[in-house]
Design an enzyme around this catalytic site. Structure first.
Site, PDB file in Angstrom:
ATOM      1  N   PRO A 275       0.827  -1.207   0.000  1.00 45.08           N
ATOM      2  CG  PRO A 275       0.111  -0.890   2.212  1.00 45.08           C
ATOM      3  CD  PRO A 275       0.866  -1.849   1.319  1.00 45.08           C
ATOM      4  CE1 TYR A 317       0.152  10.197 -12.203  1.00 44.92           C
ATOM      5  CE2 TYR A 317      -1.150  11.444 -10.633  1.00 44.92           C
ATOM      6  CZ  TYR A 317      -0.051  10.660 -10.925  1.00 44.92           C
ATOM      7  OH  TYR A 317       0.844  10.348  -9.935  1.00 44.92           O
ATOM      8  CB  CYS A 345       6.767  30.012 -17.747  1.00 48.83           C
ATOM      9  SG  CYS A 345       6.997  31.515 -16.786  1.00 48.83           S
TER      10      CYS A 345
HETATM   11  C1  LIG Z   1       3.102   2.429  -7.099  1.00 47.48           C
HETATM   12  C2  LIG Z   1       3.142   1.018  -6.675  1.00 47.48           C
HETATM   13  C3  LIG Z   1       2.511   0.604  -5.501  1.00 47.48           C
HETATM   14  C4  LIG Z   1       1.703   1.518  -4.638  1.00 47.48           C
HETATM   15  O1  LIG Z   1       0.517   1.894  -5.257  1.00 47.48           O
HETATM   16  P1  LIG Z   1      -0.575   2.730  -4.445  1.00 47.48           P
HETATM   17  O2  LIG Z   1      -1.633   2.960  -5.436  1.00 47.48           O
HETATM   18  O3  LIG Z   1       0.066   3.983  -3.975  1.00 47.48           O
HETATM   19  O4  LIG Z   1      -1.032   1.876  -3.309  1.00 47.48           O
HETATM   20  C5  LIG Z   1       2.643  -0.715  -5.133  1.00 47.48           C
HETATM   21  N1  LIG Z   1       3.347  -1.602  -5.878  1.00 47.48           N
HETATM   22  C6  LIG Z   1       3.960  -1.231  -7.024  1.00 47.48           C
HETATM   23  C7  LIG Z   1       4.723  -2.232  -7.799  1.00 47.48           C
HETATM   24  C8  LIG Z   1       3.879   0.075  -7.462  1.00 47.48           C
HETATM   25  O5  LIG Z   1       4.482   0.441  -8.603  1.00 47.48           O
END
Ligand SMILES: *Cc1c(COP(=O)(O)O)cnc(C)c1O
Length: 421
Positions: A275, A317, A345
């Site tokens: 997470p 995004y 800018c």
């Molecule tokens: C970015 C990422 C996460 C975390 O994703 P969240 O959406 O912030 O929970 C976990 N594992 C991998 C491989 C990622 O690239």
């Protein structure tokens, strides 16, 4: 749930009025709440108590050392995507055996570092990477614990720029190649096959695509075991969504855990969680000050001292951040519509278009809510703007956990060649 709230007409982080931080540190700056982080980690840990699991916090969401040290004390491991993030996690006191290493482009130096730190798992994404890791590990006389990150060809349903699990995405091993790659991994020296890994994207509020991806992963795990691969771990990645505004109702960690419990069933595996956003997103805000108002024929621009280099998510995004005033507006203040922009800018230096809010005047301070994840980590020094300070709050105390560099420090890395001196 977070610990940013109005009290005595002022927006507070826990017990600290954000005005006091803005006055002491200046704006823009990021402010993180220890109580919010703590709560989020507890909610996740409690949801998974009866499942053997490792919470490997995704360092890329927010890699500040004090944030990592806070999460380490709460029992988190780390998911890193570079040698630098690995060093950060170690510097914050996270043990090597609680670290997993993700990402499509690990260098051999990164691999060697991770092996010497004895990390829990490499999440490998291609045959080329698998062979490189085999060579590096063999040369060091080590066995690298490996999960292959599989691409389940499932659309995550969120913004396309943060979807990672479709067949056209660069992430993961193409589904039809997974069995061959596991067979290769089993033969290569220095590789110990231990798991299967999947991560289909970020800010996923609906559990259905995750369930679809995990069901495929569990079926694959059973099949791989039948073929003799000793799979003892499933890494389910990260990706849980958070509410960014009123009315957002993403699936909570309890429902996510329930779904995983159902899908994993009696498989008898360690579940690795990665997470990021769900822990840090609502645990941080970015403070800014209004500089000017500018009227155009069809709109009013609210020009801030913070720009897209400080908070890139809206430009990158089209992300939404609520913007709250630090001083609670009086109920009789007029509602106005603003295009909220920064000083950079670039036309994409726009935080919000036609945002309805109580009238803002130059000098007013504002908080960009839900900026704790993918905020400061994504910032840059574009337009020669020094990286902004980061502040950690814990109850009634706060401290600057990353100061703003002074201009001379920004120049320190640069040198004129002889012919220009
Ligand atoms: C970015 C990422 C996460 C975390 O994703 P969240 O959406 O912030 O929970 C976990 N594992 C991998 C491989 C990622 O690239």
């Amino acid at each position: 749930m977070h610990h940013f709230h109005y009290r005595d007409e002022e927006l507070h982080c826990e017990e600290v009025p954000l005005r006091a931080i803005a006055e002491a540190v200046g704006t823009p700056c990021y402010v993180y709440s220890t109580a919010t982080m703590t709560r989020h980690v507890r909610v996740i840990a409690e949801a998974f108590t009866d499942i053997a699991s490792l919470i490997a916090y995704s360092v890329k969401a927010n890699g500040n050392l004090a944030v990592l040290a806070t999460l380490a004390r709460l029992g988190c491991g780390a998911d890193v995507v570079s040698g630098g993030e690995l060093k950060r996690a170690r510097a914050a006191g996270i043990a090597g055996e609680r670290i997993v290493f993700s990402g499509v482009g690990k260098t051999r130096d990164d691999m060697a570092l991770a092996l010497s730190e004895g990390i829990h798992q490499f999440n490998v994404e291609s045959a080329g990477e698998l062979r490189a890791l085999s060579q590096v590990a063999s040369a060091m006389g080590r066995d690298a614990p490996v999960a292959l990150r599989v691409n389940p060809d499932v659309a995550a349903g969120g913004h396309p720029n943060i979807s990672t699990g479709k067949s056209g995405d660069k992430f993961g091993v193409p589904w039809h190649e997974t069995r061959d790659l596991y067979a290769l991994a089993a033969q290569l020296p220095g590789i110990h096959v231990s798991g299967v890994d999947v991560h289909i994207g970020s800010q996923i509020g609906d559990l259905a695509p995750m369930r679809a991806a995990f069901e495929k992963t569990v079926d694959l795990t059973r099949e791989l075991r039948e073929r003799g691969h000793p799979i003892t771990r499933i890494d389910v990645g990260g990706g849980l969504a958070i509410p960014y505004r009123d009315g957002d109702t993403p699936a909570p960690p309890s429902a996510y855990a329930g779904m995983i419990r159902e899908v994993v069933g009696d498989l008898d595996v360690e579940v690795i969680l990665e997470p990021g956003r769900v822990i840090m997103g609502n645990a941080g805000v970015m403070l800014s000050q209004a500089l000017y108002l500018k009227d155009a024929p069809d709109r009013t621009f609210l020009i801030l001292d913070a720009g897209m280099n400080d908070l890139m998510r809206p430009a990158l995004y089209e992300a939404h951040h609520d913007v709250w005033p630090l001083a609670a507006p009086r109920a009789d203040t007029a509602l106005k519509s603003y295009d909220i922009v920064g000083p950079i800018c670039e036309s994409t230096d726009k935080f919000a278009a036609r945002r309805e809010m109580r009238e803002v005047r130059p000098g007013d301070r504002l908080a960009f809510m839900s900026a704790g994840a993918y905020g400061a980590v994504l910032s840059s020094q574009y337009n020669a703007r020094p990286l902004v300070a980061e502040i950690l709050v814990d109850g009634d105390r706060f401290d600057i956990v990353r100061r703003r560099p002074i201009f001379e420090e920004m120049l320190q890395l640069e040198d004129l060649p002889d012919w220009l001196t």
